[in-house]
Design a protein around this motif. Sequence first.
Motif, PDB file in Angstrom:
ATOM      1  N   VAL A  94     -27.391 -36.390  26.411  1.00  0.00           N
ATOM      2  CA  VAL A  94     -28.288 -35.621  25.545  1.00  0.00           C
ATOM      3  C   VAL A  94     -28.273 -34.158  25.987  1.00  0.00           C
ATOM      4  O   VAL A  94     -28.306 -33.859  27.181  1.00  0.00           O
ATOM      5  N   VAL A  95     -28.229 -33.265  24.991  1.00  0.00           N
ATOM      6  CA  VAL A  95     -28.313 -31.823  25.224  1.00  0.00           C
ATOM      7  C   VAL A  95     -29.649 -31.354  24.665  1.00  0.00           C
ATOM      8  O   VAL A  95     -30.006 -31.699  23.537  1.00  0.00           O
ATOM      9  N   THR A  96     -30.381 -30.574  25.466  1.00  0.00           N
ATOM     10  CA  THR A  96     -31.637 -29.978  25.022  1.00  0.00           C
ATOM     11  C   THR A  96     -31.525 -28.475  25.217  1.00  0.00           C
ATOM     12  O   THR A  96     -31.132 -28.005  26.290  1.00  0.00           O
ATOM     13  N   ILE A  97     -31.866 -27.741  24.156  1.00  0.00           N
ATOM     14  CA  ILE A  97     -31.814 -26.285  24.190  1.00  0.00           C
ATOM     15  C   ILE A  97     -33.229 -25.767  23.962  1.00  0.00           C
ATOM     16  O   ILE A  97     -33.839 -26.040  22.923  1.00  0.00           O
ATOM     17  N   ASP A  98     -33.749 -25.049  24.961  1.00  0.00           N
ATOM     18  CA  ASP A  98     -35.064 -24.423  24.839  1.00  0.00           C
ATOM     19  C   ASP A  98     -34.870 -22.923  24.700  1.00  0.00           C
ATOM     20  O   ASP A  98     -34.070 -22.319  25.440  1.00  0.00           O
ATOM     21  N   LEU A  99     -35.599 -22.322  23.760  1.00  0.00           N
ATOM     22  CA  LEU A  99     -35.500 -20.890  23.498  1.00  0.00           C
ATOM     23  C   LEU A  99     -36.842 -20.235  23.784  1.00  0.00           C
ATOM     24  O   LEU A  99     -37.870 -20.660  23.254  1.00  0.00           O
ATOM     25  N   ALA A 100     -36.810 -19.190  24.615  1.00  0.00           N
ATOM     26  CA  ALA A 100     -38.018 -18.437  24.935  1.00  0.00           C
ATOM     27  C   ALA A 100     -37.826 -16.998  24.472  1.00  0.00           C
ATOM     28  O   ALA A 100     -36.795 -16.378  24.759  1.00  0.00           O
ATOM     29  N   GLU A 101     -38.809 -16.487  23.753  1.00  0.00           N
ATOM     30  CA  GLU A 101     -38.751 -15.111  23.286  1.00  0.00           C
ATOM     31  C   GLU A 101     -39.207 -14.191  24.413  1.00  0.00           C
ATOM     32  O   GLU A 101     -40.366 -14.229  24.827  1.00  0.00           O
TER      33      GLU A 101
END
Length: 141
Positions: A94-101
């Motif tokens: 599983v790949v998880t991508i978290d994006l933070a501004e």
Amino acid sequence: MTELELTVTRTISAPRATVFNAWLSPETLAKFMRTPTGGEASRVKTDPVKGGRFSIVMITAEREIPHAGTYLEIDPHSRLSFTWESPYSLDDSVVTIDLAELGPDTTEITLRQVKFRSEEARQGHTKGWNAILDNLEESIS
């Protein structure tokens, strides 16, 4: 078989919505989802809904490398999670991508992948994801 994992973090000069949408657009994915050695644009199909499938065929001069998966989570502009079916990862990777501004035009990406066949496969994916994130930044800047 083992439960190896990797994490790659990168700061990209682009708004968080732009970075997020790039991961769901077949046209943009085709530009940045390439092998570390470059190659031409990939062939991509996506159904970007929870439970939807995607297909990415990376193309090199020597061969085609198929990748596929199922979207597990699509949280607009902040998180994307999907299974990753490739010749070098386990079936339930599983790949998880978290994006933070970090600012209006700056996004931090944290990409985490779990489950590899071997340490060598994990190292190969680390190199691959770093190249893909380089390509992503070039594609959307």
